[in-house]
Design a protein around this motif. Structure first.
Motif, PDB file in Angstrom:
ATOM      1  N   VAL A  59       0.838  -1.199   0.000  1.00 43.43           N
ATOM      2  CA  VAL A  59       0.000   0.000   0.000  1.00 43.43           C
ATOM      3  C   VAL A  59       0.875   1.251   0.000  1.00 43.43           C
ATOM      4  N   HIS A  60       1.943   1.244   0.788  1.00 43.02           N
ATOM      5  CA  HIS A  60       2.856   2.396   0.821  1.00 43.02           C
ATOM      6  C   HIS A  60       3.425   2.681  -0.573  1.00 43.02           C
ATOM      7  N   ARG A  61       3.868   1.633  -1.235  1.00 41.07           N
ATOM      8  CA  ARG A  61       4.438   1.827  -2.581  1.00 41.07           C
ATOM      9  C   ARG A  61       3.403   2.414  -3.530  1.00 41.07           C
ATOM     10  N   ALA A  62       2.166   1.933  -3.429  1.00 40.16           N
ATOM     11  CA  ALA A  62       1.108   2.432  -4.310  1.00 40.16           C
ATOM     12  C   ALA A  62       0.762   3.884  -3.999  1.00 40.16           C
ATOM     13  N   VAL A  63       0.641   4.203  -2.717  1.00 46.45           N
ATOM     14  CA  VAL A  63       0.274   5.568  -2.310  1.00 46.45           C
ATOM     15  C   VAL A  63       1.373   6.554  -2.675  1.00 46.45           C
ATOM     16  N   PHE A  64       2.624   6.209  -2.403  1.00 48.78           N
ATOM     17  CA  PHE A  64       3.725   7.135  -2.656  1.00 48.78           C
ATOM     18  C   PHE A  64       4.006   7.313  -4.142  1.00 48.78           C
ATOM     19  N   ALA A  65       3.450   6.419  -4.962  1.00 49.63           N
ATOM     20  CA  ALA A  65       3.601   6.554  -6.414  1.00 49.63           C
ATOM     21  C   ALA A  65       2.563   7.505  -7.001  1.00 49.63           C
ATOM     22  N   LEU A  66       1.532   7.839  -6.204  1.00 50.16           N
ATOM     23  CA  LEU A  66       0.492   8.757  -6.654  1.00 50.16           C
ATOM     24  C   LEU A  66       0.969  10.204  -6.563  1.00 50.16           C
ATOM     25  N   PRO A  67       0.280  11.131  -7.266  1.00 49.30           N
ATOM     26  CA  PRO A  67       0.713  12.547  -7.261  1.00 49.30           C
ATOM     27  C   PRO A  67       0.850  13.153  -5.867  1.00 49.30           C
ATOM     28  N   PHE A  68      -0.050  12.788  -4.941  1.00 51.52           N
ATOM     29  CA  PHE A  68       0.017  13.378  -3.610  1.00 51.52           C
ATOM     30  C   PHE A  68       0.965  12.607  -2.683  1.00 51.52           C
ATOM     31  N   GLY A  69       1.582  11.548  -3.200  1.00 51.24           N
ATOM     32  CA  GLY A  69       2.498  10.758  -2.389  1.00 51.24           C
ATOM     33  C   GLY A  69       3.684  11.565  -1.902  1.00 51.24           C
ATOM     34  N   GLU A  70       4.243  12.390  -2.778  1.00 48.05           N
ATOM     35  CA  GLU A  70       5.384  13.225  -2.406  1.00 48.05           C
ATOM     36  C   GLU A  70       4.993  14.248  -1.337  1.00 48.05           C
ATOM     37  N   THR A  71       3.755  14.738  -1.444  1.00 49.84           N
ATOM     38  CA  THR A  71       3.264  15.703  -0.443  1.00 49.84           C
ATOM     39  C   THR A  71       3.245  15.066   0.935  1.00 49.84           C
ATOM     40  N   ILE A  72       2.789  13.823   0.998  1.00 51.59           N
ATOM     41  CA  ILE A  72       2.754  13.109   2.277  1.00 51.59           C
ATOM     42  C   ILE A  72       4.163  12.910   2.814  1.00 51.59           C
ATOM     43  N   LYS A  73       5.073  12.440   1.960  1.00 51.73           N
ATOM     44  CA  LYS A  73       6.438  12.148   2.404  1.00 51.73           C
ATOM     45  C   LYS A  73       7.182  13.394   2.855  1.00 51.73           C
ATOM     46  N   ASN A  74       6.859  14.532   2.266  1.00 52.04           N
ATOM     47  CA  ASN A  74       7.598  15.760   2.560  1.00 52.04           C
ATOM     48  C   ASN A  74       6.994  16.598   3.675  1.00 52.04           C
ATOM     49  N   ASN A  75       5.903  16.110   4.264  1.00 45.18           N
ATOM     50  CA  ASN A  75       5.259  16.817   5.365  1.00 45.18           C
ATOM     51  C   ASN A  75       5.286  15.919   6.597  1.00 45.18           C
ATOM     52  N   VAL A  76       5.990  16.327   7.631  1.00 47.44           N
ATOM     53  CA  VAL A  76       6.180  15.485   8.819  1.00 47.44           C
ATOM     54  C   VAL A  76       4.852  15.063   9.434  1.00 47.44           C
ATOM     55  N   ILE A  77       3.922  16.008   9.579  1.00 44.68           N
ATOM     56  CA  ILE A  77       2.641  15.711  10.218  1.00 44.68           C
ATOM     57  C   ILE A  77       1.824  14.732   9.378  1.00 44.68           C
ATOM     58  N   LEU A  78       1.716  15.023   8.079  1.00 45.86           N
ATOM     59  CA  LEU A  78       0.954  14.131   7.192  1.00 45.86           C
ATOM     60  C   LEU A  78       1.565  12.739   7.148  1.00 45.86           C
ATOM     61  N   TYR A  79       2.888  12.689   7.079  1.00 47.41           N
ATOM     62  CA  TYR A  79       3.582  11.400   7.014  1.00 47.41           C
ATOM     63  C   TYR A  79       3.353  10.602   8.303  1.00 47.41           C
ATOM     64  N   ALA A  80       3.400  11.294   9.436  1.00 46.66           N
ATOM     65  CA  ALA A  80       3.186  10.635  10.717  1.00 46.66           C
ATOM     66  C   ALA A  80       1.758  10.107  10.835  1.00 46.66           C
ATOM     67  N   LEU A  81       0.783  10.934  10.455  1.00 41.22           N
ATOM     68  CA  LEU A  81      -0.621  10.525  10.520  1.00 41.22           C
ATOM     69  C   LEU A  81      -0.891   9.349   9.590  1.00 41.22           C
ATOM     70  N   TYR A  82      -0.363   9.455   8.379  1.00 41.46           N
ATOM     71  CA  TYR A  82      -0.556   8.368   7.398  1.00 41.46           C
ATOM     72  C   TYR A  82       0.110   7.078   7.878  1.00 41.46           C
ATOM     73  N   GLY A  83       1.382   7.180   8.281  1.00 41.66           N
ATOM     74  CA  GLY A  83       2.112   5.994   8.716  1.00 41.66           C
ATOM     75  C   GLY A  83       1.494   5.359   9.950  1.00 41.66           C
TER      76      GLY A  83
END
Length: 260
Positions: A59-83
């Protein structure tokens, strides 16, 4: 190029040994001292591999391959909530499936909840701490033998950035940092066993405890990622994680005693 201190490598080796020893010690303890069944331990290992390492990672690979995937990875709060959300959903669902559909014949012994947690958390310790330290030791040897430049020349993109960060961590971090992984894994195993008790009890009738396990897992993982993302000193991160784990363990022990 800076060298990795010898003491750091010694502590990496110790952490590696402890990482692989944790599941063995837990298995022997719950089997010999508490007379738990063998099956829950190995089901815990299998469920962790399938739900966390395979399904969740996919699921992580699929999500991070989407356009908003980089946004999640580059935002500490979003990345923490998602993870935190993904870890809670996949691991607690895995527990629920194991207890409800696979370990039905083993539900006569409540200690089997702990044995499952030992397999789940123990294998995680071996993979996260044991295998990681093997990689760190191998990289440290390459650095100290002057081979790291050749390795860096053959890597590009994000992999190069991550490798450089790892090299800096190995060469610049205080040696004691490499022992903190032991502390972190001990607290993590305590939490994994505690969450296993809660989901076990939910299957036996207290259904609200599954939601409790989901929320606890989500909050714990999210908080730790946020603290690390904002570069809070690791000692304080582990202290906070330890407090959380102990509180959850006390709550789970109360539930366990009620079940008995």
């Amino acid at each position: 190029m800076d060298r990795v201190p010898f003491l750091s490598m010694v502590f990496m080796f110790i952490s590696c040994i402890v990482g692989f020893a944790i599941p063995i010690i837990l298995f022997i303890y719950f089997r010999k001292k508490k007379h738990a069944d063998i099956a829950p331990f190995f089901i815990g290992v299998i469920v962790f591999i399938f739900f966390a390492m395979f399904l969740e990672s996919s699921v992580h690979r699929a999500v991070f391959a989407l356009p908003f995937g980089e946004t999640i990875k580059n935002n500490v709060i979003l990345y923490a909530l998602y993870g935190g959300l993904m870890a809670a959903i996949f691991e607690e669902t895995g527990r629920l499936v194991a207890f409800k559909f696979i370990l039905g014949k083993n539900r006569d012994k409540n200690i089997n909840a702990c044995m499952y947690g030992a397999g789940h958390g123990g294998f995680e310790a071996a993979s996260v701490l044991g295998l990681t330290m093997i990689g760190s030791l191998a990289l440290s040897v390459s650095i100290n033998n002057g081979l790291i430049s050749t390795i860096l020349d053959n890597v590009g993109g994000n992999d190069l950035t991550q490798l450089k960060d790892t090299v800096n961590t190995l060469t610049m971090s205080p040696s004691y940092i490499f022992l903190l992984g032991i502390v972190e894994r001990i607290f993590a195993v305590i939490l994994q066993i505690s969450l296993s008790v809660l989901v076990w009890s939910s299957v036996k009738g207290k259904r609200y405890l599954f939601i409790a396990a989901l929320l606890i897992h989500f909050v714990a993982d999210t908080l730790i990622v946020i603290l690390n993302g904002f570069h809070v000193p690791l000692i304080f991160v582990e202290l906070i994680f330890g407090v959380i784990s102990i509180i959850v363990a006390l709550f789970s022990r109360k539930i366990y005693v009620e079940e008995c």
